[in-house]
Motif scaffolding. Structure first.
Motif, PDB file in Angstrom:
ATOM      1  N   LEU A 115       5.471 -19.358  -3.966  1.00  0.00           N
ATOM      2  CA  LEU A 115       4.667 -18.328  -4.624  1.00  0.00           C
ATOM      3  C   LEU A 115       3.476 -18.000  -3.736  1.00  0.00           C
ATOM      4  N   LYS A 116       3.220 -16.692  -3.574  1.00  0.00           N
ATOM      5  CA  LYS A 116       2.197 -16.271  -2.622  1.00  0.00           C
ATOM      6  C   LYS A 116       0.797 -16.763  -3.006  1.00  0.00           C
ATOM      7  N   ASP A 117       0.488 -16.785  -4.317  1.00  0.00           N
ATOM      8  CA  ASP A 117      -0.872 -17.189  -4.707  1.00  0.00           C
ATOM      9  C   ASP A 117      -1.093 -18.682  -4.457  1.00  0.00           C
ATOM     10  N   ILE A 157      -1.819  -4.516  -3.776  1.00  0.00           N
ATOM     11  CA  ILE A 157      -1.456  -5.358  -4.919  1.00  0.00           C
ATOM     12  C   ILE A 157      -0.109  -5.980  -4.565  1.00  0.00           C
ATOM     13  N   LYS A 158      -0.010  -7.305  -4.695  1.00  0.00           N
ATOM     14  CA  LYS A 158       1.237  -7.995  -4.317  1.00  0.00           C
ATOM     15  C   LYS A 158       1.716  -8.881  -5.449  1.00  0.00           C
ATOM     16  N   ALA A 159       3.003  -8.822  -5.749  1.00  0.00           N
ATOM     17  CA  ALA A 159       3.588  -9.735  -6.728  1.00  0.00           C
ATOM     18  C   ALA A 159       3.524 -11.150  -6.160  1.00  0.00           C
ATOM     19  N   GLY A 162       6.799 -12.168  -5.072  1.00  0.00           N
ATOM     20  CA  GLY A 162       7.491 -11.136  -4.288  1.00  0.00           C
ATOM     21  C   GLY A 162       8.135 -11.643  -3.020  1.00  0.00           C
ATOM     22  N   GLY A 163       8.969 -10.794  -2.463  1.00  0.00           N
ATOM     23  CA  GLY A 163       9.646 -11.098  -1.203  1.00  0.00           C
ATOM     24  C   GLY A 163      10.448  -9.894  -0.770  1.00  0.00           C
ATOM     25  N   GLY A 164      10.828  -9.901   0.517  1.00  0.00           N
ATOM     26  CA  GLY A 164      11.661  -8.817   1.032  1.00  0.00           C
ATOM     27  C   GLY A 164      10.979  -7.458   0.964  1.00  0.00           C
ATOM     28  N   GLY A 165       9.638  -7.462   1.041  1.00  0.00           N
ATOM     29  CA  GLY A 165       8.915  -6.187   1.053  1.00  0.00           C
ATOM     30  C   GLY A 165       8.820  -5.528  -0.318  1.00  0.00           C
ATOM     31  N   LYS A 166       9.311  -6.204  -1.359  1.00  0.00           N
ATOM     32  CA  LYS A 166       9.277  -5.625  -2.707  1.00  0.00           C
ATOM     33  C   LYS A 166       8.056  -6.089  -3.476  1.00  0.00           C
ATOM     34  N   ILE A 199      -4.402  -9.690  -5.245  1.00  0.00           N
ATOM     35  CA  ILE A 199      -4.926  -8.497  -4.578  1.00  0.00           C
ATOM     36  C   ILE A 199      -5.455  -8.883  -3.212  1.00  0.00           C
ATOM     37  N   GLU A 200      -5.093  -8.070  -2.219  1.00  0.00           N
ATOM     38  CA  GLU A 200      -5.568  -8.336  -0.856  1.00  0.00           C
ATOM     39  C   GLU A 200      -6.246  -7.106  -0.310  1.00  0.00           C
ATOM     40  N   LYS A 201      -7.149  -7.338   0.604  1.00  0.00           N
ATOM     41  CA  LYS A 201      -7.709  -6.246   1.386  1.00  0.00           C
ATOM     42  C   LYS A 201      -6.531  -5.654   2.155  1.00  0.00           C
ATOM     43  N   TYR A 202      -6.394  -4.331   2.147  1.00  0.00           N
ATOM     44  CA  TYR A 202      -5.336  -3.728   2.946  1.00  0.00           C
ATOM     45  C   TYR A 202      -5.836  -3.656   4.380  1.00  0.00           C
ATOM     46  N   ILE A 203      -5.141  -4.332   5.246  1.00  0.00           N
ATOM     47  CA  ILE A 203      -5.583  -4.418   6.635  1.00  0.00           C
ATOM     48  C   ILE A 203      -5.204  -3.132   7.369  1.00  0.00           C
ATOM     49  N   LEU A 204      -6.166  -2.526   8.043  1.00  0.00           N
ATOM     50  CA  LEU A 204      -5.872  -1.309   8.800  1.00  0.00           C
ATOM     51  C   LEU A 204      -5.448  -1.698  10.215  1.00  0.00           C
ATOM     52  N   ARG A 207      -0.996  -5.631  12.452  1.00  0.00           N
ATOM     53  CA  ARG A 207       0.132  -6.134  13.240  1.00  0.00           C
ATOM     54  C   ARG A 207       0.638  -7.411  12.607  1.00  0.00           C
ATOM     55  N   HIS A 208       1.968  -7.531  12.607  1.00  0.00           N
ATOM     56  CA  HIS A 208       2.598  -8.724  12.033  1.00  0.00           C
ATOM     57  C   HIS A 208       2.829  -9.731  13.167  1.00  0.00           C
ATOM     58  N   ILE A 209       2.095 -10.824  13.086  1.00  0.00           N
ATOM     59  CA  ILE A 209       2.220 -11.883  14.091  1.00  0.00           C
ATOM     60  C   ILE A 209       2.688 -13.132  13.347  1.00  0.00           C
ATOM     61  N   LEU A 231       7.044  -3.782  14.415  1.00  0.00           N
ATOM     62  CA  LEU A 231       7.864  -2.582  14.233  1.00  0.00           C
ATOM     63  C   LEU A 231       8.694  -2.778  12.969  1.00  0.00           C
ATOM     64  N   GLN A 232       8.256  -2.121  11.898  1.00  0.00           N
ATOM     65  CA  GLN A 232       8.888  -2.317  10.595  1.00  0.00           C
ATOM     66  C   GLN A 232       9.188  -0.972   9.963  1.00  0.00           C
ATOM     67  N   ARG A 233      10.230  -0.964   9.132  1.00  0.00           N
ATOM     68  CA  ARG A 233      10.505   0.211   8.318  1.00  0.00           C
ATOM     69  C   ARG A 233      10.451  -0.245   6.870  1.00  0.00           C
ATOM     70  N   ARG A 234       9.564   0.319   6.109  1.00  0.00           N
ATOM     71  CA  ARG A 234       9.353  -0.083   4.716  1.00  0.00           C
ATOM     72  C   ARG A 234       9.163  -1.586   4.578  1.00  0.00           C
ATOM     73  N   HIS A 235       8.284  -2.134   5.377  1.00  0.00           N
ATOM     74  CA  HIS A 235       7.933  -3.560   5.358  1.00  0.00           C
ATOM     75  C   HIS A 235       9.084  -4.465   5.772  1.00  0.00           C
ATOM     76  N   GLN A 236      10.140  -3.895   6.377  1.00  0.00           N
ATOM     77  CA  GLN A 236      11.248  -4.723   6.862  1.00  0.00           C
ATOM     78  C   GLN A 236      11.274  -4.626   8.378  1.00  0.00           C
ATOM     79  N   MET A 292      -0.436 -14.988   5.882  1.00  0.00           N
ATOM     80  CA  MET A 292       0.149 -14.133   4.848  1.00  0.00           C
ATOM     81  C   MET A 292       1.123 -14.940   3.998  1.00  0.00           C
ATOM     82  N   GLU A 293       2.100 -15.580   4.639  1.00  0.00           N
ATOM     83  CA  GLU A 293       3.033 -16.423   3.892  1.00  0.00           C
ATOM     84  C   GLU A 293       3.828 -17.293   4.861  1.00  0.00           C
ATOM     85  N   MET A 294       4.570 -18.259   4.299  1.00  0.00           N
ATOM     86  CA  MET A 294       5.425 -19.089   5.140  1.00  0.00           C
ATOM     87  C   MET A 294       6.876 -18.885   4.731  1.00  0.00           C
TER      88      MET A 294
HETATM   89  P1  ADP Z   1       7.343 -10.071   1.644  1.00  0.00           P
HETATM   90  O1  ADP Z   1       7.264 -11.489   1.151  1.00  0.00           O
HETATM   91  O2  ADP Z   1       7.803  -9.126   0.572  1.00  0.00           O
HETATM   92  O3  ADP Z   1       8.057  -9.916   2.950  1.00  0.00           O
HETATM   93  P2  ADP Z   1       4.749 -10.072   2.969  1.00  0.00           P
HETATM   94  O4  ADP Z   1       3.581 -10.613   2.272  1.00  0.00           O
HETATM   95  O5  ADP Z   1       5.411 -10.939   4.007  1.00  0.00           O
HETATM   96  O6  ADP Z   1       5.818  -9.623   1.869  1.00  0.00           O
HETATM   97  O7  ADP Z   1       4.406  -8.688   3.623  1.00  0.00           O
HETATM   98  C1  ADP Z   1       5.401  -7.867   4.211  1.00  0.00           C
HETATM   99  C2  ADP Z   1       4.759  -6.829   5.108  1.00  0.00           C
HETATM  100  O8  ADP Z   1       3.810  -6.042   4.373  1.00  0.00           O
HETATM  101  C3  ADP Z   1       3.969  -7.377   6.271  1.00  0.00           C
HETATM  102  O9  ADP Z   1       4.764  -7.676   7.380  1.00  0.00           O
HETATM  103  C4  ADP Z   1       2.994  -6.245   6.546  1.00  0.00           C
HETATM  104  O10 ADP Z   1       3.636  -5.226   7.257  1.00  0.00           O
HETATM  105  C5  ADP Z   1       2.680  -5.709   5.164  1.00  0.00           C
HETATM  106  N1  ADP Z   1       1.455  -6.316   4.587  1.00  0.00           N
HETATM  107  C6  ADP Z   1       1.383  -7.453   3.863  1.00  0.00           C
HETATM  108  N2  ADP Z   1       0.120  -7.736   3.520  1.00  0.00           N
HETATM  109  C7  ADP Z   1      -0.652  -6.749   4.012  1.00  0.00           C
HETATM  110  C8  ADP Z   1      -2.063  -6.452   3.984  1.00  0.00           C
HETATM  111  N3  ADP Z   1      -2.934  -7.239   3.356  1.00  0.00           N
HETATM  112  N4  ADP Z   1      -2.485  -5.346   4.626  1.00  0.00           N
HETATM  113  C9  ADP Z   1      -1.620  -4.520   5.261  1.00  0.00           C
HETATM  114  N5  ADP Z   1      -0.294  -4.734   5.313  1.00  0.00           N
HETATM  115  C10 ADP Z   1       0.197  -5.834   4.697  1.00  0.00           C
END
Ligand code: ADP
Length: 618
Positions: A115-117, A157-159, A162-166, A199-204, A207-209, A231-236, A292-294
């Motif tokens: 769970l993310k929280d 806002i994140k469930a 959640g997972g898989g960008g949903k 709830i998270e700050k939306y990062i401008l 980059r996903h590292i 390089l992602q399409r719809r968080h994938q 962000m998550e493991m």
């Molecule tokens: P999931 O578990 O659904 O894959 P993640 O938490 O791993 O969700 O996030 C998936 C993607 O969403 C990340 O790779 C990133 O592109 C985007 N993302 C997640 N958190 C943030 C954030 N706080 N600000 C901006 N983009 C985010």
């Protein structure tokens, strides 16, 4: 070391695991559904057990059937691959309870990160920097809104489940918060059965590292450096590379140390990935990279790490699961060169990335790259599973070398009649931001349209194929006049006249009625088309059976030689059409009577218009 292993997965990852197991002398057992009865992983394994119907929830997701298959075949251990049951703590526990070895982390480590929280809270306690935000202890809409206001917009806002960008919603202004919260909670409840959010700050400029970590049963944890999956399409993820462009040594050390700390905090064993998000508005900086998550499993993109470190991560997993210590110490690991991976999907970018299913009549990729795949030419891409058909991985001394090698291998790919995203990937690799190594996760959202490949091949490619077809000695082309200049081709059913160099006559070359050459596949920049030399004169194929004579291509009617009700004999001229700088005469397919006539001289007609109907004589 283990002696036998059941792989609870399919496709490329099952084949990937079998490859290493075989090298280590481990007997392999595959499981398969109805749709996969002839799949590559089944053919590659030493043994295979059928576990049910095609839908995953009736086969690959049924833990009991998989454990029974392991028992039945005497397999000692179960490797879950990725997806399916790989992060299911209950399944991991059931495997252990059945007296089998689970190739993965302990169930409590999976749960701690599930769970993310809870995961973020644990990381904060361990001193790992987490994305600024609110963990959602109080779920009342008023309180969540107040927290969002305090964080400052935009927020995400994140469930928590959640997972898989949903289950994620970006909110740009306070007045949009309430609606976004309602819809996010609704999606979270229906997708994950848990409507809690954080709830998270939306990062401008995000980059996903991520950092590859590994732990063993002796409590040691090492990292195998970072990957960049921005390089992602719809968080994938679409493409991944290692190392991350623009990562300096100090920043790398900070983020990798944070990852090791995170893994140790959950008593981690086996392969895992700590995902971070970086605010890269001023490049990668250690104080702007947050947990962000493991992911508590082997990742799809693990090959790029293997390429730069020279390690086989599946071998590491199997050794650790056997109780051995990690194969290397931290100071024995280093980065060698650069690797980039592209995910090749059976999908059509031009049609909104719709999955493309069916038989892979042609499936070839360029050379000089690593290809991890679960299919071969002739295989079926079924609608039941993820449409990824291969991962293509290039490794070079420097990033540019890897980029060019990968683009070339994709450029040369031939996939037919199933559509692939290879052309899209080639264009992505050539995008200025990718070339510069400054991709952020929003790139495809902003510039995706420009990455959609063209619907038709270039004029040059068509001219080449036209020339090649015309030169086939047995192709059956009849020269209307020398020197030759044009060929009529159908490209994916679209008919066209193609000019090619080397002559100056306007007379077209048409395929002979009696010997139409075989169609050929034309591939350009990752896209594949079927090119069929096309016969336009004489009796058109559409007329043969039923006497319905249709316009073979768009054009203008220049002569109508018959009247309605007239009797005609086989081969008699009916209508002449001018199209693509040539005349096409449509003739009667058999003796009969004209029962319908829709042709007027001078009229423009589109392809397929019914012009004349001939009814056969008694
Ligand atoms: P999931 O578990 O659904 O894959 P993640 O938490 O791993 O969700 O996030 C998936 C993607 O969403 C990340 O790779 C990133 O592109 C985007 N993302 C997640 N958190 C943030 C954030 N706080 N600000 C901006 N983009 C985010």
């Amino acid at each position: 070391m283990l002696k036998s292993l059941l792989i609870a997965n399919r496709g490329e990852i099952a084949c990937r695991i079998i490859r290493t197991a075989r090298r280590l002398g481990i007997r392999t057992v595959a499981v398969y559904s109805d749709a996969d009865a002839r799949a590559l992983h089944v053919r590659q394994a030493d043994e295979a057990v059928h576990i049910g119907p095609s839908p995953a929830r009736e086969s690959y997701l049924v833990g009991d059937k998989i454990i029974a298959a392991a028992k039945q075949t005497g397999a000692e251990a179960i490797h879950p691959g990725y997806g399916f049951l790989s992060e299911n703590a209950d399944f991991a526990q059931a495997v252990i309870d059945a007296g089998l070895i689970w190739v993965g982390p302990k169930p409590h480590s999976i749960r701690a990160m599930g769970l993310k929280d809870a995961a973020k809270k644990l990381m904060q306690e361990a001193g790992v920097p987490t994305t600024p935000g609110y963990l959602g202890e109080d779920q009342s809409p008023e309180h969540l809104k107040a927290e969002a206001d305090a964080i400052g917009y935009p927020v995400l806002i994140k469930a928590v489940a959640g997972g898989g960008g949903k289950g994620m919603r970006r909110v740009d202004a306070p007045e949009d918060f309430a609606d976004a919260l309602t819809s996010c909670k609704r999606e979270a409840a229906s997708s994950f059965g848990d409507d809690r959010v954080l709830i998270e700050k939306y990062i401008l400029s995000p980059r996903h590292i991520e950092v590859q970590v590994f732990g063993d049963s002796l409590g040691q944890v090492v990292h195998l450096f970072e990957r960049d999956c921005s390089l992602q399409r719809r968080h994938q993820k679409v493409m991944e590379e290692a190392p991350a462009p623009g990562m300096d040594a100090a920043t790398r050390e900070a983020v990798c140390a944070a990852a090791v700390k995170a893994a140790k905090a959950v008593d981690y064993e086996g392969a895992g990935t700590i995902e971070f998000i970086a605010d890269a508005s001023e490049g990668l900086r250690a104080d702007r990279i947050w947990f962000m998550e493991m992911n508590t499993r082997l990742q799809v993109e693990h090959p790029v790490t293997e390429e730069i470190t020279g390690q086989d991560l599946v071998e590491w997993q199997l050794r650790v699961a056997s109780g051995e210590p990690l194969p290397k110490r931290q100071d024995e690991l280093s980065i060698n060169g650069w690797a980039i991976e592209a995910r090749l999907y059976a999908e059509d970018p031009a049609k909104g990335f719709l999955p493309s299913i069916g038989k892979l009549e042609a499936f070839m990729l360029g050379e000089g790259v690593r290809i991890d795949t679960g299919v071969t030419e002739g295989a079926e891409v079924s609608p039941f599973y993820d449409p990824m058909i291969a991962k293509v991985i290039a490794h070079g001394a420097a990033r540019e070398e890897a980029r060019l090698d990968l683009a070339e291998a994709l450029d040369e790919s031939i996939v037919w009649p199933v559509r692939s995203n290879a052309g899209f990937l080639v264009r992505a690799l050539e995008h200025p931001d990718f070339v510069a190594g400054t991709v952020d996760t929003g790139l495809i959202g902003r510039d995706g349209e420009a990455l959609i490949p063209p619907a038709m091949p270039s004029d040059e490619a068509l001219a080449d194929v036209a020339a090649a077809l015309a030169e086939q000695p047995l192709a059956g082309f009849r020269l209307n006049a020398a020197p030759r200049r044009m060929v009529l081709l159908a490209v994916n059913d679209q008919k066209m006249a193609v000019a090619f160099p080397g002559s100056d006559s306007d007379d077209p070359l048409v395929a002979d009625e009696h010997a139409v050459p075989e169609p050929v596949l034309l591939s350009e920049e990752g896209q594949t088309w079927l090119v069929q030399p096309y016969r336009a004169s004489g009796t058109h194929a559409g007329a043969a059976g039923d006497g319905a004579i249709t316009s073979p291509m768009p054009g203008r009617i220049i002569a109508v030689e018959v009247t309605s009700g007239a009797s005609v004999t086989k081969g008699q001229k009916l209508v002449t059409l001018e199209a693509m700088k040539m005349e096409h005469t449509l003739t009667a397919p058999f003796d009969g009577t004209i029962t319908e006539l829709n042709a007027t001289p001078g009229a423009q007609v589109s392809e397929g218009t019914l012009l004349v109907r001939v009814e056969a004589a008694e």
